[in-house]
Design a protein around this motif. Structure first.
Motif, short mmCIF file in Angstrom:
data_model
loop_
_atom_site.label_atom_id
_atom_site.label_comp_id
_atom_site.label_asym_id
_atom_site.label_seq_id
_atom_site.Cartn_x
_atom_site.Cartn_y
_atom_site.Cartn_z
N ARG A 217 57.95 78.38 -3.74
CA ARG A 217 59.14 79.19 -3.96
C ARG A 217 58.71 80.56 -4.50
N ILE B 173 63.60 63.48 0.65
CA ILE B 173 63.10 64.85 0.87
C ILE B 173 64.19 65.87 0.58
N PRO C 1 67.52 65.94 10.79
CA PRO C 1 67.44 64.48 10.63
C PRO C 1 68.65 63.90 9.90
N PHE D 155 55.36 72.51 2.59
CA PHE D 155 56.50 73.27 2.11
C PHE D 155 55.99 74.49 1.36
N PHE E 116 64.78 59.35 4.53
CA PHE E 116 64.09 60.65 4.56
C PHE E 116 64.99 61.73 3.98
N ALA F 190 62.40 68.60 -1.59
CA ALA F 190 61.85 69.76 -0.89
C ALA F 190 62.25 71.07 -1.57
N THR F 191 61.41 72.06 -1.36
CA THR F 191 61.69 73.37 -1.92
C THR F 191 62.84 74.01 -1.15
N VAL F 192 63.75 74.61 -1.88
CA VAL F 192 64.86 75.29 -1.22
C VAL F 192 64.86 76.75 -1.67
N MET G 31 64.47 71.23 8.73
CA MET G 31 63.73 69.99 8.97
C MET G 31 64.32 68.82 8.20
N VAL G 32 65.14 69.11 7.21
CA VAL G 32 65.84 68.02 6.54
C VAL G 32 67.25 67.90 7.11
N LEU H 206 65.86 57.64 8.91
CA LEU H 206 66.27 59.04 8.83
C LEU H 206 67.06 59.31 7.56
N ASN I 170 62.33 75.19 6.58
CA ASN I 170 62.18 73.93 5.86
C ASN I 170 63.50 73.21 5.72
N ILE J 190 61.01 64.56 11.54
CA ILE J 190 60.90 64.44 10.09
C ILE J 190 59.47 64.57 9.59
N ILE K 268 71.43 63.53 12.47
CA ILE K 268 71.17 62.42 13.39
C ILE K 268 71.30 61.09 12.65
#
Lengths: 243, 81
Positions: free
Chosen positions: B21, A26, A197, B18, A22, A30-32, A193-194, A19, A190, B13, A200
């Protein structure tokens, strides 16, 4: 009777590693959402906020073990409770430091006297007081009993201070000053989802550190007692059951 | 039990696509991403994490040996009494 068996299991430690890997990878990839002021620092949500969630859970587990200790007077439970609280305090210190770094970039100064910041600082001081109290007593039974009671009281003081009081007033922290949650930030799922985890993963990782600290302390105590020819808990003559 | 818990946690996970943007004027580190430099940062973070992990695991293994040794010692002591 091997109640601390879970400490020796590997599967949840592997899960913690997965976790966290990950989260690291990610979380950076990942896109923010592109928001003004925050820019890329929005990714701190994956690293700074799990510190506080992890801390709250560590302190909760510590409190549960304090209750367990008061119910059955097993010295191991006292040691585990104190170790959980120790790791919780470590997470809290990391949380407040990372929070200051983030505040410097988004709010302009390291310390804004924001209600949540002040409340968190008071909460951390409370737990520093717990360790001062705990280490001020030489008698092990007395220390265990007093610090278990203190831990329970401190937890139920800490939670309102850190979660309720900042909401009664205006705060720079999102989700405070009335509206719950941090929907201001992670409107897009999105990020969740990061984020989940990460929480946790850090909780499991903190628990892992706790088990190493408390097992070290248990070995230390056993060594002390075996040199003085007394057993740690009067009830448990068979020490094989522990290891 | 552990399989169920692990499965459920790892389920979280599973990243679905994704979203792109949306076009905004907010400045982000897009350059870092487009030329791949962000992987350098990830590599650094992973190295630090691996170092901490190795330390924790070696500490736990050492602890395991100590527990075993102490346990033998105590059971010997009990037999002698």
């Amino acid at each position: 009777m091997n109640t601390n068996n879970w400490m020796r299991k590997w599967w949840w430690k592997v899960l913690a590693i997965m976790l966290m890997l990950f989260t690291i990878v990610i979380g950076m990839m990942a896109t923010v959402p592109a928001l003004p002021i925050l820019h890329e620092t929005i990714r701190n949500l994956y690293y700074h906020v799990p510190m506080w969630f992890g801390m709250t859970l560590m302190l909760l587990f510590g409190m549960i073990f304090s209750i367990k200790f008061l119910r059955n007077s097993r010295m191991e439970d006292d040691i585990i409770a104190a170790s959980f609280t120790k790791v919780g305090l470590l997470f809290g210190c990391c949380g407040i430091t990372t929070g200051m770094i983030w505040a410097q970039s988004t709010w302009g100064v390291f310390w804004n006297n924001d209600p949540k910041e002040n409340a968190a600082a008071v909460g951390l001081l409370l737990y520093f007081a717990y360790f001062v109290l705990r280490n001020s007593m030489d008698d092990m039974d007395k220390r265990a009993r007093v610090s278990a009671v203190a831990n329970i009281i401190f937890y139920f003081t800490f939670i309102p201070i850190i979660f309720i009081v900042p909401r009664l007033t205006d705060s720079l922290h999102p989700g405070n000053g009335g509206n719950p949650g941090f929907n201001a930030y992670d409107l897009d799922s999105n990020m969740r989802m990061v984020f989940y985890p990460a929480v946790i993963g850090w909780t499991l990782f903190g628990t892992w550190i706790t088990t190493v600290i408390s097992r070290t302390e248990i070995v230390n105590r056993e060594l002390h007692f075996s040199m003085n020819n007394i057993s740690m808990n009067n009830s448990s003559k068979q020490l094989d059951s522990k290891f | 039990m552990k399989k169920i818990i692990s499965f459920l946690l790892l389920q979280i996970i599973t990243v679905t696509a994704f979203a792109q943007r949306p076009d905004t004027n907010v400045e982000m580190a897009d350059l870092m991403r487009s030329n791949g430099k962000i992987y350098v940062v990830i590599a650094v973070l992973l190295t630090i994490f691996a170092g901490l992990l190795l330390f924790l695991i070696s500490q736990e293994l050492r602890l395991k040996r100590m527990e075993k040794k102490l346990n033998n010692h105590i059971s010997n002591q009990n037999n002698n009494q």
